[in-house]
Design a protein around this motif. Structure first.
Motif, short mmCIF file in Angstrom:
data_model
loop_
_atom_site.label_atom_id
_atom_site.label_comp_id
_atom_site.label_asym_id
_atom_site.label_seq_id
_atom_site.Cartn_x
_atom_site.Cartn_y
_atom_site.Cartn_z
N ARG A 1 -82.77 -66.35 10.25
CA ARG A 1 -82.36 -67.23 9.04
C ARG A 1 -80.94 -67.99 9.98
N GLU A 2 -80.67 -67.30 10.98
CA GLU A 2 -79.61 -68.06 11.75
C GLU A 2 -80.10 -68.75 12.86
N GLN A 3 -81.22 -68.71 13.11
CA GLN A 3 -81.69 -69.53 14.18
C GLN A 3 -81.81 -70.98 13.94
N PRO A 4 -81.60 -71.75 14.91
CA PRO A 4 -81.52 -73.42 14.69
C PRO A 4 -82.90 -73.73 14.08
N PHE A 5 -84.16 -73.44 14.43
CA PHE A 5 -85.28 -73.88 13.72
C PHE A 5 -85.52 -73.60 12.20
N MET A 6 -84.89 -72.43 11.89
CA MET A 6 -84.81 -72.16 10.31
C MET A 6 -83.83 -73.00 9.81
N VAL A 7 -82.67 -73.23 10.15
CA VAL A 7 -81.76 -73.96 9.60
C VAL A 7 -82.38 -75.54 9.38
N ALA A 8 -82.89 -75.93 10.37
CA ALA A 8 -83.54 -77.24 10.58
C ALA A 8 -84.52 -77.24 9.55
N ALA A 9 -85.53 -76.34 9.23
CA ALA A 9 -86.46 -76.47 8.27
C ALA A 9 -85.90 -76.36 6.77
N MET A 10 -84.63 -75.72 6.82
CA MET A 10 -84.02 -75.86 5.29
C MET A 10 -83.38 -76.72 5.09
N LEU A 11 -82.70 -77.50 5.93
CA LEU A 11 -82.32 -78.90 5.69
C LEU A 11 -83.24 -79.85 5.49
N CYS A 12 -84.44 -80.02 5.97
CA CYS A 12 -85.44 -80.77 5.97
C CYS A 12 -86.13 -80.65 4.49
N GLY A 13 -85.98 -79.39 3.73
CA GLY A 13 -86.39 -79.18 2.35
C GLY A 13 -87.81 -78.88 2.44
N THR A 14 -87.98 -78.02 3.52
CA THR A 14 -89.29 -77.28 3.59
C THR A 14 -89.35 -76.21 2.57
N GLY A 15 -90.47 -76.19 1.85
CA GLY A 15 -90.59 -75.39 0.87
C GLY A 15 -90.46 -73.71 1.02
N HIS B 1 -92.84 -70.10 9.54
CA HIS B 1 -91.86 -69.69 10.13
C HIS B 1 -91.40 -68.35 10.24
N ILE B 2 -91.28 -67.40 9.08
CA ILE B 2 -90.95 -66.24 9.22
C ILE B 2 -92.13 -65.50 9.63
N ALA B 3 -93.09 -65.44 8.89
CA ALA B 3 -94.27 -64.49 9.13
C ALA B 3 -94.68 -64.40 10.54
#
Length: 288
Positions: free
Chosen positions: A179-193, A201-203
């Motif tokens: 959750r602290e990784q940049p790609f996860m932050v970017a995915a959440m900021l982009c509104g990824t479901g 991303h996680i699995a």
């Protein structure tokens, strides 16, 4: 000084290559053992001449190893020991794989969802799993197996139920780090479901930890299944499993000790192979 420097350079150049050779051996040995075990248990009875593991001829009981038509001899019921090793290994491996697939699927999903959702959902899920972990799992497995009755399906259910919390904790810890990784932050900021984030991303990123643990869990599961069958709470006789073969062999241990030795060797080598593979994969995926 020049000679010393050259030798030190030579040593540093040779070390990685020797280490690389060792790492290949570390991976190859358990894989070869598992291929031989799985191939022998599942394929050999299909393509080779293997007698039935049950319904033997009592007149051919207690034959020594290398008797005509009986590679490892026969047991007191006249059943071929080699056939029972193969079919017993098949039953033990099915239990081990099924338990870890169920535990990984349910526990991994619960752990990932718990960490990703956070808040009250995370608290409720993890506290429920903590309650399961707090109980002595082996005692509860024995109680569940006793209440459900001895069968392969009940053994799988009992062991899978108590494997879920361990997989969930590993998945949760790995997801919290992600959750602290940049790609996860970017995915959440982009509104990824949520569903897309979990599966895309996680699995894939928590899979190595879960697979490594499942390899180690396979060995533990096979040992516990053997213990349950030994106690008469696992796969019931006359269907073979390594555990009930050891239990049956101990009744004539002084006269025919090999009836206990053969399934013990098969159990030991299989568990060793899964443990070695799990440790090797953990070292590779952790960068060691």
């Amino acid at each position: 000084m020049a000679m010393v420097d050259a030798s030190s350079v030579l040593l540093t150049e040779e070390a990685p290559s020797s280490r690389g050779w060792l790492r290949h051996v570390e991976l190859a040995v358990p894989i070869v053992l598992l291929v031989l075990t799985v191939g022998g248990c599942f394929l050999w009875p299909l393509i080779g001449s293997v007698p039935s593991p049950v319904g033997g001829d009592v007149l051919s009981s207690d034959l020594p190893p290398f008797s005509p038509g009986h590679l490892l001899g026969t047991d007191p019921n006249g059943n071929d020991v080699w056939a029972r090793i193969l079919y017993g290994g098949r039953n033990s491996l099915i239990v081990g794989v099924a338990v870890n697939v169920i535990g990984l699927s349910i526990g991994g999903t619960l752990g990932a969802v718990s960490a990703f959702a956070g808040g009250i959902a995370d608290t409720l899920i993890m506290r429920l799993l903590d309650v399961l972990i707090a109980f002595p799992s082996l005692v509860l497995v024995l109680a569940v197996a006793q209440s459900l009755g001895p069968s392969q399906l009940n053994t799988i259910f009992a062991l899978a139920f108590f494997s879920v919390p361990a997989f969930a904790r590993i998945a949760r810890a790995a997801t919290l780090r992600l959750r602290e990784q940049p790609f996860m932050v970017a995915a959440m900021l982009c509104g990824t479901g949520t569903r897309r984030t979990l599966f895309r991303h996680i699995a894939p990123n928590i899979a190595p930890q879960l697979i490594t643990f499942s390899m180690l869990g396979m060995g533990i599961t096979i040992v516990i299944e053997g213990a349950l069958s030994f106690l008469g709470l696992g796969i019931p006789a006359p269907a073979p499993s390594w555990g009930n073969m050891i239990a049956q062999g101990q009744q004539s241990l002084s006269a025919t000790p090999l009836l206990v030795v053969w399934p013990c060797v098969a159990l030991f080598l299989t568990v060793l192979a899964f443990n070695l593979l799990g440790e090797t994969l953990r070292g590779r995926w952790s960068g060691r």
